[in-house]
Design a protein around this motif. Sequence first.
Motif, short mmCIF file in Angstrom:
data_model
loop_
_atom_site.label_atom_id
_atom_site.label_comp_id
_atom_site.label_asym_id
_atom_site.label_seq_id
_atom_site.Cartn_x
_atom_site.Cartn_y
_atom_site.Cartn_z
N LEU A 14 4.35 -3.16 -3.48
CA LEU A 14 4.23 -1.79 -4.00
C LEU A 14 5.03 -1.87 -5.30
O LEU A 14 6.10 -2.71 -5.40
CB LEU A 14 4.45 -0.83 -2.90
CG LEU A 14 3.64 -0.64 -1.85
CD1 LEU A 14 4.13 0.16 -0.94
CD2 LEU A 14 2.07 0.05 -2.55
N PRO A 15 4.88 -0.77 -6.20
CA PRO A 15 5.75 -0.48 -7.00
C PRO A 15 7.19 -0.41 -6.72
O PRO A 15 7.18 0.50 -5.45
CB PRO A 15 5.12 0.60 -8.03
CG PRO A 15 3.71 0.69 -7.67
CD PRO A 15 3.51 -0.09 -6.14
N LYS A 16 8.16 -0.58 -7.48
CA LYS A 16 9.77 -0.33 -6.85
C LYS A 16 9.77 1.15 -6.80
O LYS A 16 9.00 2.04 -7.43
CB LYS A 16 10.42 -0.95 -8.12
CG LYS A 16 10.76 -2.44 -8.05
CD LYS A 16 12.01 -2.69 -8.76
CE LYS A 16 12.15 -4.11 -8.71
NZ LYS A 16 11.20 -5.22 -8.51
N GLY A 17 10.58 1.47 -5.66
CA GLY A 17 10.78 2.93 -5.46
C GLY A 17 10.22 3.48 -4.43
O GLY A 17 10.57 4.82 -4.09
N CYS A 18 9.16 2.84 -3.72
CA CYS A 18 8.34 3.52 -2.80
C CYS A 18 9.29 3.58 -1.39
O CYS A 18 9.96 2.72 -1.11
CB CYS A 18 7.32 2.85 -2.59
SG CYS A 18 5.91 2.85 -3.73
N GLY A 19 9.47 4.73 -0.81
CA GLY A 19 10.25 5.03 0.22
C GLY A 19 9.35 5.59 1.50
O GLY A 19 9.96 5.60 2.47
N SER A 20 7.98 5.95 1.15
CA SER A 20 7.15 6.60 2.09
C SER A 20 5.97 6.23 2.27
O SER A 20 5.26 5.86 1.17
CB SER A 20 7.43 8.18 2.20
OG SER A 20 6.93 8.56 0.86
N ILE A 21 5.22 6.06 3.23
CA ILE A 21 4.03 5.43 3.33
C ILE A 21 3.11 6.27 4.21
O ILE A 21 3.79 6.62 5.59
CB ILE A 21 4.17 4.00 3.80
CG1 ILE A 21 4.77 3.15 2.65
CG2 ILE A 21 2.73 3.12 4.27
CD1 ILE A 21 4.73 1.68 2.80
N ASP B 38 4.70 8.30 -1.11
CA ASP B 38 4.71 7.27 -2.29
C ASP B 38 3.57 6.44 -2.27
O ASP B 38 3.16 6.23 -3.33
CB ASP B 38 6.26 6.54 -2.24
CG ASP B 38 7.37 7.36 -2.37
OD1 ASP B 38 7.17 8.50 -3.06
OD2 ASP B 38 8.28 7.18 -1.89
N ALA B 39 2.98 5.95 -1.17
CA ALA B 39 2.04 4.89 -1.09
C ALA B 39 1.16 5.36 0.15
O ALA B 39 1.82 5.57 1.27
CB ALA B 39 2.54 3.74 -1.20
N VAL B 40 -0.06 5.27 -0.04
CA VAL B 40 -0.97 4.94 1.05
C VAL B 40 -1.27 3.54 1.21
O VAL B 40 -1.64 2.77 0.20
CB VAL B 40 -2.43 5.59 0.55
CG1 VAL B 40 -3.48 5.30 1.70
CG2 VAL B 40 -2.37 7.15 0.84
N VAL B 41 -1.06 2.84 2.54
CA VAL B 41 -1.23 1.53 2.58
C VAL B 41 -2.21 1.69 3.78
O VAL B 41 -1.64 1.87 4.97
CB VAL B 41 0.03 0.76 3.01
CG1 VAL B 41 -0.68 -0.81 3.36
CG2 VAL B 41 0.91 0.69 1.72
N THR B 42 -3.53 1.09 3.62
CA THR B 42 -4.40 1.26 4.89
C THR B 42 -5.45 0.39 4.84
O THR B 42 -5.64 -0.32 3.93
CB THR B 42 -5.11 2.63 4.39
OG1 THR B 42 -5.70 3.36 5.83
CG2 THR B 42 -6.07 2.92 3.54
N ASP B 43 -6.27 0.25 6.20
CA ASP B 43 -7.13 -0.59 6.48
C ASP B 43 -8.31 0.16 7.21
O ASP B 43 -8.22 0.24 8.25
CB ASP B 43 -6.46 -1.48 7.26
CG ASP B 43 -7.33 -2.56 8.05
OD1 ASP B 43 -8.15 -3.13 7.33
OD2 ASP B 43 -6.91 -3.33 9.19
N PRO B 44 -9.11 0.71 6.34
CA PRO B 44 -10.07 1.62 6.84
C PRO B 44 -11.32 0.83 7.59
O PRO B 44 -11.36 -0.48 7.56
CB PRO B 44 -10.86 2.44 5.64
CG PRO B 44 -9.98 1.86 4.52
CD PRO B 44 -9.27 0.54 4.62
#
Length: 230
Positions: free
Chosen positions: A158-165, A28-34
Motif C-alpha cells: 500500500l502507499p506509505k502512511g496507511c494506518g487503517s484498513i 486509509d485502505a480497503v483490502v479485500t477478497d470478495p
Amino acid sequence: MSRVEVIGGAVMHLGDCLDVLPTLAMADAVVTDPPYGIKADRNRNSERWGWVDYGNGGWDNERPSPEVMALVLKAAKHAVVWGGNYFTDMLPATPLSKWLVWDKGQEGFSLADCEFAWCSFEGAIRRKTCSRSRALQDGKEHPTQKALAVMEWCIGQLPKGCGSIIDPFAGSGTTGIAAVRLGMNFVGVERDPGYFDIACRRLEEAYRQPRLFAEPPARTVQLSMLGDDK
Ligand SMILES: C[S@@+](CC[C@H](N)C(=O)[O-])C[C@H]1O[C@@H](n2cnc3c(N)ncnc32)[C@H](O)[C@@H]1O
C-alpha cells in the motif's frame, strides 16, 4: 442480525457490507477478497481440507453487485481487490494501476496457478510466491482462506502512511490479522455468523501471541452499530 466485536485495534461487524459500510468512517485502505462468483465454496471436500462447512454455503454463487462494489471502493482512500480479474467490468479503468500476483508455485493444478489483486493506485506489478502447503500451515478454517504471508506482503504494497484498513468480505479474518500484526487498525465485515466467530477468535489469538505489536493509531472507526439489533 448485527453484532460488533472490538478486539484490540480491530473491530468486527457481523452483517451485510451493503448495510454496514455506509455507517463506517473512511479508512486509509480497503483490502479485500470478495466472492469471485466461481462457486469456490462448493466442489471441495471440507473433511479433506479441514475447513468448516456450515451448510449455508452458496456465498460464492455470485459476485458482489456493482452497487456493493461502488460502496467498497468509496470506503477508503486506496483499494486492493483480490480477484480483480473477475471484476474488470466494475473496477475503474486505470491503465497505470498496480496489480499484485500471488504465485502459488504450481502449474496445472486443479485450482488457479495465480491470483491477481487490482490496486486503485499506480505502481509496477509485484509478485509473491507462496505455496499452497505454506499457506496451509496457517490452518484452514475457510474454503478460500488467504495465506497470512500473502496478506502481510499485500498490505506492505500500500502507499506509505496507511494506518487503517477495512475488509468488507472478511471471511476468517486473514486481512485483519495481517493488519494488526503490522500495527494497523482494522475493521472487518462478515455476514456469515460462523466465519464471523472464526475471524474474531483468530484476531484474539493473534493479539495473544507473544509478538511486539506496534501501537495502532487512534481509532477512527464509528461504533454506531453497537447494540443495534436488526
Ligand atoms: C472469498 S471469502 C474471504 C476469505 C478471506 N480472505 C479469508 O482469508 O478467510 C468472502 C467472504 O465474504 C462473505 N460475504 C459475501 N458477501 C458478503 C456481504 N455482502 N457482506 C459481508 N460479507 C459477505 C462470505 O461469507 C465469505 O466468507
